[in-house]
Design a protein around this motif. Sequence first.
Motif, PDB file in Angstrom:
ATOM      1  N   ASP A 151       0.064  14.654  -2.044  1.00 34.00           N
ATOM      2  CA  ASP A 151      -0.621  14.605  -3.731  1.00 34.00           C
ATOM      3  C   ASP A 151      -1.388  13.472  -3.530  1.00 34.00           C
ATOM      4  O   ASP A 151      -2.499  13.569  -4.654  1.00 34.00           O
ATOM      5  CB  ASP A 151       0.567  14.576  -4.814  1.00 34.00           C
ATOM      6  N   ALA A 152      -1.444  12.400  -3.070  1.00 33.89           N
ATOM      7  CA  ALA A 152      -2.314  11.348  -3.177  1.00 33.89           C
ATOM      8  C   ALA A 152      -3.568  11.099  -2.363  1.00 33.89           C
ATOM      9  O   ALA A 152      -4.629  10.534  -2.277  1.00 33.89           O
ATOM     10  CB  ALA A 152      -1.708   9.894  -3.137  1.00 33.89           C
ATOM     11  N   LEU A 153      -3.588  12.354  -1.391  1.00 38.62           N
ATOM     12  CA  LEU A 153      -4.690  12.504  -0.423  1.00 38.62           C
ATOM     13  C   LEU A 153      -6.213  12.723  -1.083  1.00 38.62           C
ATOM     14  O   LEU A 153      -5.910  13.784  -1.693  1.00 38.62           O
ATOM     15  CB  LEU A 153      -4.267  13.459   0.709  1.00 38.62           C
ATOM     16  N   LEU A 154      -6.983  11.952  -0.832  1.00 26.96           N
ATOM     17  CA  LEU A 154      -8.252  11.982  -1.362  1.00 26.96           C
ATOM     18  C   LEU A 154      -9.160  12.861  -0.280  1.00 26.96           C
ATOM     19  O   LEU A 154     -10.449  13.530  -0.677  1.00 26.96           O
ATOM     20  CB  LEU A 154      -8.930  10.737  -1.824  1.00 26.96           C
ATOM     21  N   GLY A 155      -9.121  12.484   1.026  1.00 28.57           N
ATOM     22  CA  GLY A 155      -9.913  13.077   2.181  1.00 28.57           C
ATOM     23  C   GLY A 155      -9.551  12.410   3.289  1.00 28.57           C
ATOM     24  O   GLY A 155      -8.713  11.593   3.491  1.00 28.57           O
ATOM     25  N   LYS A 156     -10.259  12.881   4.304  1.00 30.24           N
ATOM     26  CA  LYS A 156      -9.988  12.200   5.796  1.00 30.24           C
ATOM     27  C   LYS A 156     -11.405  12.695   6.536  1.00 30.24           C
ATOM     28  O   LYS A 156     -12.333  13.218   6.452  1.00 30.24           O
ATOM     29  CB  LYS A 156      -9.094  13.339   6.565  1.00 30.24           C
ATOM     30  N   VAL A 159      -7.300   3.883  -0.804  1.00 29.17           N
ATOM     31  CA  VAL A 159      -6.776   3.130   0.323  1.00 29.17           C
ATOM     32  C   VAL A 159      -7.111   3.997   1.680  1.00 29.17           C
ATOM     33  O   VAL A 159      -6.596   5.081   1.709  1.00 29.17           O
ATOM     34  CB  VAL A 159      -5.257   3.103   0.407  1.00 29.17           C
ATOM     35  N   LYS A 160      -7.926   3.424   2.489  1.00 34.22           N
ATOM     36  CA  LYS A 160      -8.085   4.197   3.883  1.00 34.22           C
ATOM     37  C   LYS A 160      -7.161   3.537   4.902  1.00 34.22           C
ATOM     38  O   LYS A 160      -7.335   2.520   5.348  1.00 34.22           O
ATOM     39  CB  LYS A 160      -9.819   4.066   4.267  1.00 34.22           C
ATOM     40  N   ILE A 161      -6.399   4.600   5.611  1.00 34.46           N
ATOM     41  CA  ILE A 161      -5.783   4.185   6.583  1.00 34.46           C
ATOM     42  C   ILE A 161      -6.281   4.664   7.973  1.00 34.46           C
ATOM     43  O   ILE A 161      -6.691   5.744   8.191  1.00 34.46           O
ATOM     44  CB  ILE A 161      -4.404   5.014   6.453  1.00 34.46           C
ATOM     45  N   LEU A 164       0.924  -1.296   0.028  1.00 33.39           N
ATOM     46  CA  LEU A 164      -0.089   0.045  -0.045  1.00 33.39           C
ATOM     47  C   LEU A 164       0.702   1.241  -0.058  1.00 33.39           C
ATOM     48  O   LEU A 164       0.394   2.192  -0.653  1.00 33.39           O
ATOM     49  CB  LEU A 164      -0.844  -0.056   1.374  1.00 33.39           C
ATOM     50  N   LYS A 165       2.006   1.247   0.769  1.00 35.05           N
ATOM     51  CA  LYS A 165       2.982   2.234   0.646  1.00 35.05           C
ATOM     52  C   LYS A 165       3.581   2.400  -0.735  1.00 35.05           C
ATOM     53  O   LYS A 165       3.569   3.697  -1.285  1.00 35.05           O
ATOM     54  CB  LYS A 165       3.990   1.905   1.460  1.00 35.05           C
ATOM     55  N   ALA A 166       3.648   1.461  -1.593  1.00 37.05           N
ATOM     56  CA  ALA A 166       4.287   1.496  -3.041  1.00 37.05           C
ATOM     57  C   ALA A 166       3.247   1.980  -3.771  1.00 37.05           C
ATOM     58  O   ALA A 166       3.504   2.855  -4.586  1.00 37.05           O
ATOM     59  CB  ALA A 166       4.669   0.246  -3.398  1.00 37.05           C
ATOM     60  N   ALA A 167       1.930   1.614  -3.467  1.00 33.23           N
ATOM     61  CA  ALA A 167       0.937   1.921  -4.437  1.00 33.23           C
ATOM     62  C   ALA A 167       0.409   3.582  -4.359  1.00 33.23           C
ATOM     63  O   ALA A 167       0.049   4.137  -5.281  1.00 33.23           O
ATOM     64  CB  ALA A 167      -0.438   1.358  -4.183  1.00 33.23           C
ATOM     65  N   THR A 168       0.804   3.907  -3.089  1.00 34.04           N
ATOM     66  CA  THR A 168       0.287   5.575  -3.013  1.00 34.04           C
ATOM     67  C   THR A 168       1.558   6.327  -2.872  1.00 34.04           C
ATOM     68  O   THR A 168       1.581   7.575  -2.336  1.00 34.04           O
ATOM     69  CB  THR A 168      -0.347   5.657  -1.450  1.00 34.04           C
ATOM     70  N   GLU A 169       2.693   5.825  -3.129  1.00 30.90           N
ATOM     71  CA  GLU A 169       4.140   6.574  -3.073  1.00 30.90           C
ATOM     72  C   GLU A 169       4.271   7.152  -1.880  1.00 30.90           C
ATOM     73  O   GLU A 169       4.559   8.347  -1.376  1.00 30.90           O
ATOM     74  CB  GLU A 169       4.203   7.780  -4.192  1.00 30.90           C
ATOM     75  N   ASN A 170       4.155   6.287  -0.859  1.00 28.02           N
ATOM     76  CA  ASN A 170       4.398   6.488   0.604  1.00 28.02           C
ATOM     77  C   ASN A 170       3.494   7.304   1.282  1.00 28.02           C
ATOM     78  O   ASN A 170       3.764   8.152   1.940  1.00 28.02           O
ATOM     79  CB  ASN A 170       5.776   6.917   1.024  1.00 28.02           C
ATOM     80  N   VAL A 223      -7.923   8.935   3.379  1.00 29.51           N
ATOM     81  CA  VAL A 223      -8.019   8.087   2.327  1.00 29.51           C
ATOM     82  C   VAL A 223      -6.961   8.610   1.106  1.00 29.51           C
ATOM     83  O   VAL A 223      -7.185   9.910   0.983  1.00 29.51           O
ATOM     84  CB  VAL A 223      -9.735   8.235   1.867  1.00 29.51           C
ATOM     85  N   TYR A 224      -6.321   7.513   0.690  1.00 28.85           N
ATOM     86  CA  TYR A 224      -5.329   7.958  -0.463  1.00 28.85           C
ATOM     87  C   TYR A 224      -5.651   7.167  -1.799  1.00 28.85           C
ATOM     88  O   TYR A 224      -6.202   6.153  -1.785  1.00 28.85           O
ATOM     89  CB  TYR A 224      -3.792   7.606  -0.227  1.00 28.85           C
ATOM     90  N   LYS A 225      -5.444   7.903  -2.902  1.00 31.25           N
ATOM     91  CA  LYS A 225      -5.397   7.456  -4.252  1.00 31.25           C
ATOM     92  C   LYS A 225      -4.039   6.549  -4.418  1.00 31.25           C
ATOM     93  O   LYS A 225      -3.280   7.008  -4.119  1.00 31.25           O
ATOM     94  CB  LYS A 225      -5.612   8.423  -5.199  1.00 31.25           C
ATOM     95  N   GLY A 226      -4.420   5.502  -4.851  1.00 34.18           N
ATOM     96  CA  GLY A 226      -3.172   4.639  -5.418  1.00 34.18           C
ATOM     97  C   GLY A 226      -3.406   3.833  -6.429  1.00 34.18           C
ATOM     98  O   GLY A 226      -4.341   3.931  -6.970  1.00 34.18           O
ATOM     99  N   MET A 227      -2.202   3.023  -6.781  1.00 30.62           N
ATOM    100  CA  MET A 227      -2.267   2.416  -8.276  1.00 30.62           C
ATOM    101  C   MET A 227      -1.448   0.998  -8.048  1.00 30.62           C
ATOM    102  O   MET A 227      -0.307   1.167  -7.535  1.00 30.62           O
ATOM    103  CB  MET A 227      -1.413   3.250  -9.287  1.00 30.62           C
TER     104      MET A 227
END
Length: 375
Positions: free
Chosen positions: A79-84, A120-122, A69-75, A90-94
């Motif tokens: 810039d990947a943050l979608l909301g909280k 991804v919701k952390i 998940l760290k790799a998918a969201t670039e740690n 919650v982060y966007k990942g690939m």
Amino acid sequence: MGVCFGTPDFPTPSYAGHLKSGAKWKISTSSSSAASNSHDLLAARDKKAFGDGKIVADPSLTVFSFAELKAATENFTADALLGKGGFGRVYKGMLPGKQPYGIAETMMLPGKQARTIIAVKILNQNGTQGYREWLREIDFLGRLSYPNLAKLLGFCQEDENLALVYEFMPMGSLEKQLFRKGSADHLSWDVRLKIAVGAARGLAFLHNFERQIIFRDFKSSNILLDGSYTAKLTDFGLVRSGPSEGKSHVTTQFMGTFHYAAPEYRAIGRLCVKSDVYSFGIVLLEILTGLRAFDGRRPRGKANLVEWAGPFLSSKDKLWTIMDSRLRGKYNRNSAFQIAKLASKCVEETPRFRPSMTKVVKELESIEAASANRI
């Protein structure tokens, strides 16, 4: 942190949609022993909740490692943050390649392999929700499949790191579409109707089980939108079973979002499916007006949306004065008035006077069809 009510007993639904059954767990090769242990825990809870031979309910979920998940969201970059929210961020990942998730969105990059987009919701360890809500969401979404419920793809559990992995919803939440500055210019009346219908179908699906399921925290931020603005409900950490046979309600500690919650739930902890109907009425008012359920920055007397808008809902001549100005008058006045009357019924003080979500869906579908035909 919520109050744990145990794993809800979700029987076979009587509404369109289904319980997942017969699926196998897919454990990735890089998953930790902690993640594997979580499978054993969930399997034990399944057996206790459903009984041998009653319902086969092994969720078809992927167990991710935290490193994946760290790799998918670039740690977990900003810039990947979608909301909280209460659960965490919650982060966007690939993920590399096309993943076997069916409806998960795939991006084709020029000169590169396909990538699957995820959300991804952390868990925030100091947040208002925690392990019980995380586990409940896995229990719940791992079992159910319906077009208007967000799709859970997998989860992660390593030490104190808890995460949930969902399909990516490119249009974000209804809250962001309505309230983020400049974001609602393209939310046409027809799109708003489509969102209302989809969200209503999701709630009706939950309510129409033999043992009803109460969403408990229905609000615009928990309505996600895919690329075609199909509404999908998300954030099921507070769901619980409805009252047992012969009972009108359950009594429980208040949890949720105050200004969306029904008065009987806020005041004395009485909770039933009609409590969700009240919350749905608040969201209908947000869709009509483009205003939040509560905003202390509004002028005196206008902070609480349902109290301020209520007197305008019974008159077509008054309604236009509270309609979202960003619609620029481009809406069907008849359908808007019907939506207003429906919202007024949903936010009745007394639960028994509120319509069922099945009736709400039928009425919204009729309004949408009439609006599309400009009747």
